[in-house]
Design a protein around this motif. Structure first.
Motif, PDB file in Angstrom:
ATOM      1  N   ASN A 236       0.836  -1.207   0.000  1.00 20.87           N
ATOM      2  CA  ASN A 236       0.000   0.000   0.000  1.00 20.87           C
ATOM      3  C   ASN A 236       0.871   1.258   0.000  1.00 20.87           C
ATOM      4  OD1 ASN A 236      -2.422  -1.537   0.150  1.00 20.87           O
ATOM      5  ND2 ASN A 236      -2.120  -1.767   2.348  1.00 20.87           N
ATOM      6  N   VAL A 237       1.650   1.386  -1.069  1.00 24.66           N
ATOM      7  CA  VAL A 237       2.599   2.495  -1.185  1.00 24.66           C
ATOM      8  C   VAL A 237       1.925   3.684  -1.858  1.00 24.66           C
ATOM      9  CG1 VAL A 237       4.807   3.228  -2.118  1.00 24.66           C
ATOM     10  CG2 VAL A 237       4.507   0.870  -1.343  1.00 24.66           C
ATOM     11  N   ASN A 238       2.026   4.841  -1.214  1.00 24.77           N
ATOM     12  CA  ASN A 238       1.469   6.079  -1.760  1.00 24.77           C
ATOM     13  C   ASN A 238       2.590   6.929  -2.335  1.00 24.77           C
ATOM     14  OD1 ASN A 238       0.751   9.226  -0.949  1.00 24.77           O
ATOM     15  ND2 ASN A 238      -0.918   8.129  -1.931  1.00 24.77           N
ATOM     16  N   ALA A 239       2.511   7.224  -3.629  1.00 29.09           N
ATOM     17  CA  ALA A 239       3.535   8.022  -4.304  1.00 29.09           C
ATOM     18  C   ALA A 239       2.854   8.957  -5.288  1.00 29.09           C
ATOM     19  CB  ALA A 239       4.536   7.127  -5.017  1.00 29.09           C
ATOM     20  N   PRO A 240       2.525  10.179  -4.872  1.00 30.43           N
ATOM     21  CA  PRO A 240       1.871  11.128  -5.771  1.00 30.43           C
ATOM     22  C   PRO A 240       2.702  11.377  -7.024  1.00 30.43           C
ATOM     23  CG  PRO A 240       1.803  11.907  -3.507  1.00 30.43           C
ATOM     24  CD  PRO A 240       2.728  10.723  -3.523  1.00 30.43           C
ATOM     25  N   LEU A 241       2.010  11.661  -8.115  1.00 30.26           N
ATOM     26  CA  LEU A 241       2.686  11.880  -9.390  1.00 30.26           C
ATOM     27  C   LEU A 241       3.685  13.033  -9.305  1.00 30.26           C
ATOM     28  CD1 LEU A 241       3.040  11.227 -12.357  1.00 30.26           C
ATOM     29  CD2 LEU A 241       1.059  12.653 -12.875  1.00 30.26           C
ATOM     30  N   ASP A 242       3.339  14.096  -8.574  1.00 27.86           N
ATOM     31  CA  ASP A 242       4.248  15.238  -8.437  1.00 27.86           C
ATOM     32  C   ASP A 242       5.557  14.827  -7.771  1.00 27.86           C
ATOM     33  OD1 ASP A 242       2.496  16.941  -9.646  1.00 27.86           O
ATOM     34  OD2 ASP A 242       1.651  17.749  -7.778  1.00 27.86           O
ATOM     35  N   THR A 243       5.469  13.876  -6.823  1.00 27.89           N
ATOM     36  CA  THR A 243       6.680  13.403  -6.149  1.00 27.89           C
ATOM     37  C   THR A 243       7.572  12.645  -7.119  1.00 27.89           C
ATOM     38  OG1 THR A 243       5.542  13.258  -4.024  1.00 27.89           O
ATOM     39  CG2 THR A 243       7.550  11.959  -4.274  1.00 27.89           C
ATOM     40  N   ILE A 244       6.962  11.797  -7.941  1.00 28.09           N
ATOM     41  CA  ILE A 244       7.736  11.047  -8.939  1.00 28.09           C
ATOM     42  C   ILE A 244       8.382  12.011  -9.919  1.00 28.09           C
ATOM     43  CG2 ILE A 244       7.576   9.391 -10.834  1.00 28.09           C
ATOM     44  CD1 ILE A 244       7.295   8.055  -8.187  1.00 28.09           C
ATOM     45  N   ARG A 245       7.635  13.064 -10.325  1.00 27.45           N
ATOM     46  CA  ARG A 245       8.127  13.991 -11.330  1.00 27.45           C
ATOM     47  C   ARG A 245       9.248  14.878 -10.795  1.00 27.45           C
ATOM     48  NH1 ARG A 245       2.851  15.927 -14.281  1.00 27.45           N
ATOM     49  NH2 ARG A 245       2.529  16.795 -12.230  1.00 27.45           N
ATOM     50  N   SER A 246       9.040  15.435  -9.589  1.00 28.56           N
ATOM     51  CA  SER A 246       9.965  16.434  -9.076  1.00 28.56           C
ATOM     52  C   SER A 246      11.013  15.868  -8.123  1.00 28.56           C
ATOM     53  CB  SER A 246       9.178  17.528  -8.343  1.00 28.56           C
ATOM     54  OG  SER A 246       8.555  17.002  -7.179  1.00 28.56           O
ATOM     55  N   GLY A 247      10.721  14.711  -7.521  1.00 32.26           N
ATOM     56  CA  GLY A 247      11.621  14.169  -6.514  1.00 32.26           C
ATOM     57  C   GLY A 247      11.412  14.776  -5.145  1.00 32.26           C
ATOM     58  N   ASN A 248      10.478  15.712  -5.038  1.00 30.82           N
ATOM     59  CA  ASN A 248      10.176  16.342  -3.756  1.00 30.82           C
ATOM     60  C   ASN A 248       8.979  15.660  -3.110  1.00 30.82           C
ATOM     61  OD1 ASN A 248      12.208  18.329  -4.124  1.00 30.82           O
ATOM     62  ND2 ASN A 248      10.810  19.522  -5.415  1.00 30.82           N
ATOM     63  N   GLY A 249       9.059  15.444  -1.803  1.00 25.35           N
ATOM     64  CA  GLY A 249       7.972  14.756  -1.115  1.00 25.35           C
ATOM     65  C   GLY A 249       8.373  13.337  -0.768  1.00 25.35           C
TER      66      GLY A 249
END
Length: 264
Positions: free
Chosen positions: A117-130
């Motif tokens: 149950n891993v949560n990884a918002p798209l913005d985090t994948i894109r920017s590396g922030n979060g």
């Protein structure tokens, strides 16, 4: 004459339609191939990123292992990216070795970790922030018996599993004689430390002499050991230990763990 004209036009239209259909199918196949390649490339990038973070933490803990083998399960990967949620990420660590207290080193042949149950918002994948956060993380590994006997440090000690219990045997010298003593150990976990405590130690033809009984009791105390499993990545803490034919199998767990933070 009119019949001949119509007879030549219709086959041309059919051939043109077939070519268009074949071209469309080829384009769809090529597009599917590109999407699959892009999907695997994106998954590979995310797997490498997580693997690098795990390697960093292992090094920070003064431990060593082979390069983490990370697999993001579920396909296609890109639909999980868009959704921002992943069912499971598997991490395999081979030959994990690290300090276990009292100048001892413990080796774990294979540590298998599942992050669910891993949560990884798209913005985090894109920017590396979060943060990429796993709701639960579980890991299992085995400490083999020869290594455990070495850590206990008593000459001739042999350990094995019998009927789901840890049993040990060793030769003991008393009054010029050698007695083969054996007993069963209780294995528990307390505050992340694996405790091995032997009891009910017996020996064939052991004289019922207080001096010898005291000697055996003293030997049993030396068989006790507190074993700290090497500090595990992803905040994993040992929760359970059970004897298996291959060695002491431990289960570790953690909740709400960041998979991409530098300190994990």
């Amino acid at each position: 004459m009119s019949g001949e004209v119509y007879g030549t036009e219709r086959p041309r239209k059919k051939r043109w339609g077939r070519r268009l259909l074949i071209t469309l199918i080829v384009l769809l196949i090529l597009l599917a191939g590109v999407l699959v390649a892009l999907d695997r490339f994106a998954a590979g990038y995310a797997e490498r990123m997580i693997g690098d973070r795990v390697s960093e933490q292992i090094a920070d803990q003064k431990a060593t292992s082979e390069k983490p083998d990370v697999t993001i399960e579920g396909v296609p990967f890109l639909t999980q990216v868009l959704d921002g949620n992943y069912e499971r990420i598997r991490i395999k660590l081979a030959n994990l070795s690290g300090p276990a207290g009292n100048n001892r080193t413990v080796r774990v042949g294979n540590l298998d970790v599942n992050a669910d149950n891993v949560n990884a918002p798209l913005d985090t994948i894109r920017s590396g922030n979060g943060d990429i956060v796993a709701k639960t993380v579980t890991g299992t590994g085995v400490i083999d018996y020869p290594q455990l006997a070495e850590l206990i440090g008593q000459p001739g000690l042999k350990l094995a599993e019998r009927d789901g219990k840890l049993v040990g045997s060793a030769p003991v010298q008393a009054l010029g004689q050698t007695f083969d003593v054996s007993g069963t150990a209780e294995v528990t976990v307390k505050e992340g430390v694996v405790q091995v405590r032997f009891s009910d130690v017996t020996a064939a033809n052991l004289p019922n002499v207080p001096l010898i009984r005291n000697l055996i009791n003293s030997y049993v105390q030396k068989l006790s050991v507190d074993l700290r499993v090497p500090e595990l990545p992803l905040k994993l803490a040992v929760q359970k230990v059970e004897p298996t034919p291959d060695g002491l199998r431990f289960t570790a767990g953690a909740d709400n763990v960041s998979l991409n933070a530098g300190g994990l």
